[in-house]
Design a protein around this motif. Structure first.
Motif, mmCIF file in Angstrom:
data_model
loop_
_atom_site.group_PDB
_atom_site.id
_atom_site.type_symbol
_atom_site.label_atom_id
_atom_site.label_comp_id
_atom_site.label_asym_id
_atom_site.label_seq_id
_atom_site.Cartn_x
_atom_site.Cartn_y
_atom_site.Cartn_z
ATOM 1 N N SER A 1 -31.542 -48.102 14.448
ATOM 2 C CA SER A 1 -32.852 -47.629 13.990
ATOM 3 C C SER A 1 -33.235 -48.282 12.669
ATOM 4 O O SER A 1 -34.385 -48.702 12.471
ATOM 5 C CB SER A 1 -32.845 -46.107 13.846
ATOM 6 O OG SER A 1 -32.627 -45.485 15.092
ATOM 7 N N LEU A 2 -32.285 -48.351 11.737
ATOM 8 C CA LEU A 2 -32.553 -48.973 10.440
ATOM 9 C C LEU A 2 -32.883 -50.459 10.594
ATOM 10 O O LEU A 2 -33.804 -50.971 9.969
ATOM 11 C CB LEU A 2 -31.347 -48.792 9.524
ATOM 12 C CG LEU A 2 -31.146 -47.386 8.952
ATOM 13 C CD1 LEU A 2 -29.722 -47.211 8.439
ATOM 14 C CD2 LEU A 2 -32.129 -47.110 7.813
ATOM 15 N N GLN A 3 -32.122 -51.146 11.446
ATOM 16 C CA GLN A 3 -32.359 -52.575 11.668
ATOM 17 C C GLN A 3 -33.757 -52.812 12.247
ATOM 18 O O GLN A 3 -34.480 -53.721 11.819
ATOM 19 C CB GLN A 3 -31.298 -53.129 12.633
ATOM 20 C CG GLN A 3 -31.434 -54.597 12.968
ATOM 21 C CD GLN A 3 -31.070 -55.515 11.811
ATOM 22 O OE1 GLN A 3 -30.270 -55.163 10.964
ATOM 23 N NE2 GLN A 3 -31.667 -56.698 11.783
ATOM 24 N N ARG A 4 -34.136 -51.983 13.207
ATOM 25 C CA ARG A 4 -35.462 -52.119 13.814
ATOM 26 C C ARG A 4 -36.568 -51.807 12.805
ATOM 27 O O ARG A 4 -37.525 -52.568 12.642
ATOM 28 C CB ARG A 4 -35.577 -51.161 15.014
ATOM 29 C CG ARG A 4 -36.961 -51.177 15.682
ATOM 30 C CD ARG A 4 -37.122 -50.036 16.667
ATOM 31 N NE ARG A 4 -37.093 -48.739 16.014
ATOM 32 C CZ ARG A 4 -36.201 -47.797 16.267
ATOM 33 N NH1 ARG A 4 -35.246 -47.995 17.153
ATOM 34 N NH2 ARG A 4 -36.243 -46.640 15.620
ATOM 35 N N ALA A 5 -36.439 -50.663 12.117
ATOM 36 C CA ALA A 5 -37.512 -50.186 11.243
ATOM 37 C C ALA A 5 -37.701 -51.067 10.022
ATOM 38 O O ALA A 5 -38.840 -51.332 9.600
ATOM 39 C CB ALA A 5 -37.219 -48.748 10.806
ATOM 40 N N LEU A 6 -36.610 -51.536 9.433
ATOM 41 C CA LEU A 6 -36.691 -52.267 8.173
ATOM 42 C C LEU A 6 -36.892 -53.769 8.346
ATOM 43 O O LEU A 6 -37.251 -54.452 7.383
ATOM 44 C CB LEU A 6 -35.432 -52.015 7.342
ATOM 45 C CG LEU A 6 -35.199 -50.559 6.909
ATOM 46 C CD1 LEU A 6 -33.884 -50.449 6.138
ATOM 47 C CD2 LEU A 6 -36.357 -50.048 6.061
ATOM 48 N N TYR A 7 -36.655 -54.276 9.587
ATOM 49 C CA TYR A 7 -36.740 -55.738 9.724
ATOM 50 C C TYR A 7 -37.207 -56.210 11.100
ATOM 51 O O TYR A 7 -38.220 -56.899 11.212
ATOM 52 C CB TYR A 7 -35.372 -56.350 9.408
ATOM 53 C CG TYR A 7 -35.403 -57.843 9.223
ATOM 54 C CD1 TYR A 7 -35.823 -58.401 8.022
ATOM 55 C CD2 TYR A 7 -35.007 -58.710 10.248
ATOM 56 C CE1 TYR A 7 -35.863 -59.782 7.836
ATOM 57 C CE2 TYR A 7 -35.040 -60.090 10.081
ATOM 58 C CZ TYR A 7 -35.468 -60.623 8.875
ATOM 59 O OH TYR A 7 -35.506 -61.980 8.689
ATOM 60 N N ASP A 8 -36.504 -55.811 12.150
ATOM 61 C CA ASP A 8 -36.710 -56.445 13.448
ATOM 62 C C ASP A 8 -38.130 -56.287 13.996
ATOM 63 O O ASP A 8 -38.648 -57.201 14.636
ATOM 64 C CB ASP A 8 -35.708 -55.900 14.473
ATOM 65 C CG ASP A 8 -34.318 -56.473 14.283
ATOM 66 O OD1 ASP A 8 -34.150 -57.341 13.403
ATOM 67 O OD2 ASP A 8 -33.390 -56.046 14.999
#
Length: 371
Positions: free
Chosen positions: A224-231
């Motif tokens: 979730s963090l990877q998607r929300a903050l970057y991907d």
């Protein structure tokens, strides 16, 4: 290490504050690292704490109100104050400034990086997970995560308002009238992760500054963090001259500060290195000048004033520094905010990309800055 250091500084700046103002749900810190990430090379430079925001109809274009009082937003605001102080140091020739000259701009010296610590995952898409079966869904909610349908992942989410002064939840997607104009902390951090945390205020003076690592305690979900903050934004068409930063490192820490789970309270905390700590009153977006004799929830008007971290205050300090040292700066904040900088081009590109990718439209405040 970073978590413990952040809480140590947080406890120190609140040491003399009465107990009724000290209850905290979250602590967000920005930490400067010089060289290897060992404790002796780390310094907390900005802190924020809060979970709420002002009512939309209380906002104005004066720049004297702090409208978003979530810990993430306050930490970034404190960080901008810190950066202005470092710009001033550089202009005065101080060797311990974090900046060096880069053409017509300033850039962070080689070897200096910034880490963002949060004792709880940012509200919004950072806490959104795919909906599973009943057992998995219950487990996700227990962890502070929100199970949603696949098509809702990555969406821009807005605060809703309630009778108090804003909500700590940001679980809606549409731009219905009962929603706020402030996007969730996940969305703000996601755009800043791509465009730079210096923001539009400093984008004409500084090269982009990025968070290299996020350290999170509660409600940590790496996907979730990877998607929300970057991907979700990484495939944006990048303007000429702008270099997309690498994805941040995501770290789960089990260390947590010693505090309970207090109810939402109408106070935010903001602090920056070499600046004073301020308590901010959420319903008004103003600084608490004196806590003597206050019996919440009533706060007399003469106990409140303009925060030194308010946008108008920050811009006034920046403009004064620029004029004194003959540095380029627009005469008004509205001109500075809308100037044709690489940051503005990149942010506009990300906003357009989000809309075209059906992630949602970036909300517009009902009153724009006019100073």
């Amino acid at each position: 290490m970073i978590a413990e250091l952040s809480w140590k500084i947080f406890d120190e700046i609140l040491a003399d504050v009465p107990e009724m103002f000290r209850a905290r749900r979250n602590v967000v810190a920005i930490v400067k690292v010089e060289g290897e990430a060992v404790i002796d090379n780390c310094e907390v430079v900005a802190l924020g704490s809060g979970t709420l925001c002002m009512f939309m109809d209380k906002m104005d274009g004066s720049g004297e109100l702090v409208e978003d009082l979530t810990g993430d937003s306050l930490a970034l605001r404190g960080f901008r104050s810190y950066l202005i102080g470092q710009i001033k140091k550089h202009a005065e020739g101080a060797e311990d400034s974090i900046f060096c000259k880069s053409g017509n701009s300033l850039q962070v010296k080689e070897g200096i990086t910034f880490i963002l610590y949060s004792n709880s995952s940012p509200m919004g898409d950072c806490r959104v997970v795919p909906k599973e079966g009943p057992k998995e869904g219950f487990k996700s909610r227990k962890q502070g995560l929100l199970p949603v349908n696949e098509e809702e992942l990555g969406k821009i989410r807005l605060f809703r308002t309630d009778k108090r002064f804003g909500s700590s939840e940001s679980c809606f997607i549409s731009l219905a009238s009962f929603l706020h104009c402030i996007p969730s902390p996940s969305d703000k951090l996601g755009i800043r992760q791509i465009c730079g945390v210096q923001g539009s205020l400093l984008s004409g003076i500084l090269e982009p500054i990025f968070i290299s690592r996020h350290i999170v305690n509660r409600s940590f979900n790496e996907a979730s963090l990877q998607r929300a903050l970057y991907d979700r934004f990484k495939d944006v068409s990048v303007p000429d001259g702008f270099q997309l930063p690498p994805a941040p490192i995501l770290t789960h820490t089990l260390w947590r500060g010693t505090f309970g789970t207090p109810p939402c309270i109408p106070w935010g905390v903001i602090w920056a290195l070499d600046q004073s700590m301020e308590l901010l009153h959420t319903p008004t977006g103003k600084r608490l000048l004196d806590w003597e004799g206050i019996v919440p929830p009533e706060v007399p008007e003469d106990k409140l004033g303009v925060s030194s971290y308010a946008t108008k205050s920050l811009f006034s300090t920046l403009l004064e520094t620029c004029k004194k040292h003959k540095m380029a700066c627009e005469e008004t904040y509205s001109a500075q905010k809308t100037a044709d900088t690489l940051y503005r081009k990149m942010k506009n590109a990300v906003i357009a990309f989000a809309k075209d990718s059906e992630l949602g439209e970036w909300p517009v405040k009902p009153v724009q800055p006019d100073f």
